[in-house]
Write a protein that holds these residues in place. Sequence first.
Motif, mmCIF file in Angstrom:
data_model
loop_
_atom_site.group_PDB
_atom_site.id
_atom_site.type_symbol
_atom_site.label_atom_id
_atom_site.label_comp_id
_atom_site.label_asym_id
_atom_site.label_seq_id
_atom_site.Cartn_x
_atom_site.Cartn_y
_atom_site.Cartn_z
ATOM 1 N N ASP A 1 65.671 -17.218 16.196
ATOM 2 C CA ASP A 1 64.449 -17.044 16.984
ATOM 3 C C ASP A 1 64.614 -15.949 18.029
ATOM 4 O O ASP A 1 63.722 -15.112 18.220
ATOM 5 N N GLU A 2 65.756 -15.958 18.690
ATOM 6 C CA GLU A 2 66.050 -14.949 19.714
ATOM 7 C C GLU A 2 66.104 -13.546 19.092
ATOM 8 O O GLU A 2 65.530 -12.594 19.613
ATOM 9 N N THR B 1 62.620 -12.295 17.997
ATOM 10 C CA THR B 1 61.825 -11.902 19.162
ATOM 11 C C THR B 1 62.319 -10.584 19.738
ATOM 12 O O THR B 1 61.531 -9.661 19.981
ATOM 13 N N ARG C 1 61.512 -7.754 17.489
ATOM 14 C CA ARG C 1 60.074 -7.679 17.183
ATOM 15 C C ARG C 1 59.818 -7.718 15.678
ATOM 16 O O ARG C 1 59.103 -6.886 15.119
#
Length: 183
Positions: A24-25, A28, A31
């Motif tokens: 998830d990191e 994010t 992008r």
Amino acid sequence: MSQALTVRQAETLITALRTGQNLDEAVTTLRLDLAAVWSTARTHTRLAVALAGRDPDTDIERARAARGDFLRLLALGLPAARAELAVGGNIGTWRGDDPAYSRACVAASEAAASYASRDQGRMTPQVTRRFLDRLRTPGTTVRTAAAAAGVTNTAIYQRRRRDPGFADAMKAAQAEARGAANA
């Protein structure tokens, strides 16, 4: 279906995962579209391994990926001989080392049996001709000539044991290659 990641995006994500970022990191920070990550992992083996939390660049993971590729090819209906050529591994050794893997290979082949072509991997006259033509080339091994013809060296050796005429043709081709190499 979601747009796949570019090669650069996939490699950047693999690096992030290998250096300890969670998915998830990393998605994010980079992008990226998570659906694109999963879409890409379907055909990008190194990414799939990294998503599983392992280093895709180790020998053990490369071997595991080759085994997975072999099973996928069997499930798609490719005969074992051609799947072995495609992954470039010694499948007989793999299957002998791991009974569970051997059972998975049988299951994948059986699942594909209803739609697999029966003519693939056979020693047709065209395959035999391609094999013998390649074997006449100096420095060519039986394995290399077999791969060029689209069969395994095991199929070649089985044919040689069964067919004395083919065995003689192999000897003649090898002698011709030696003669050309010494000329």
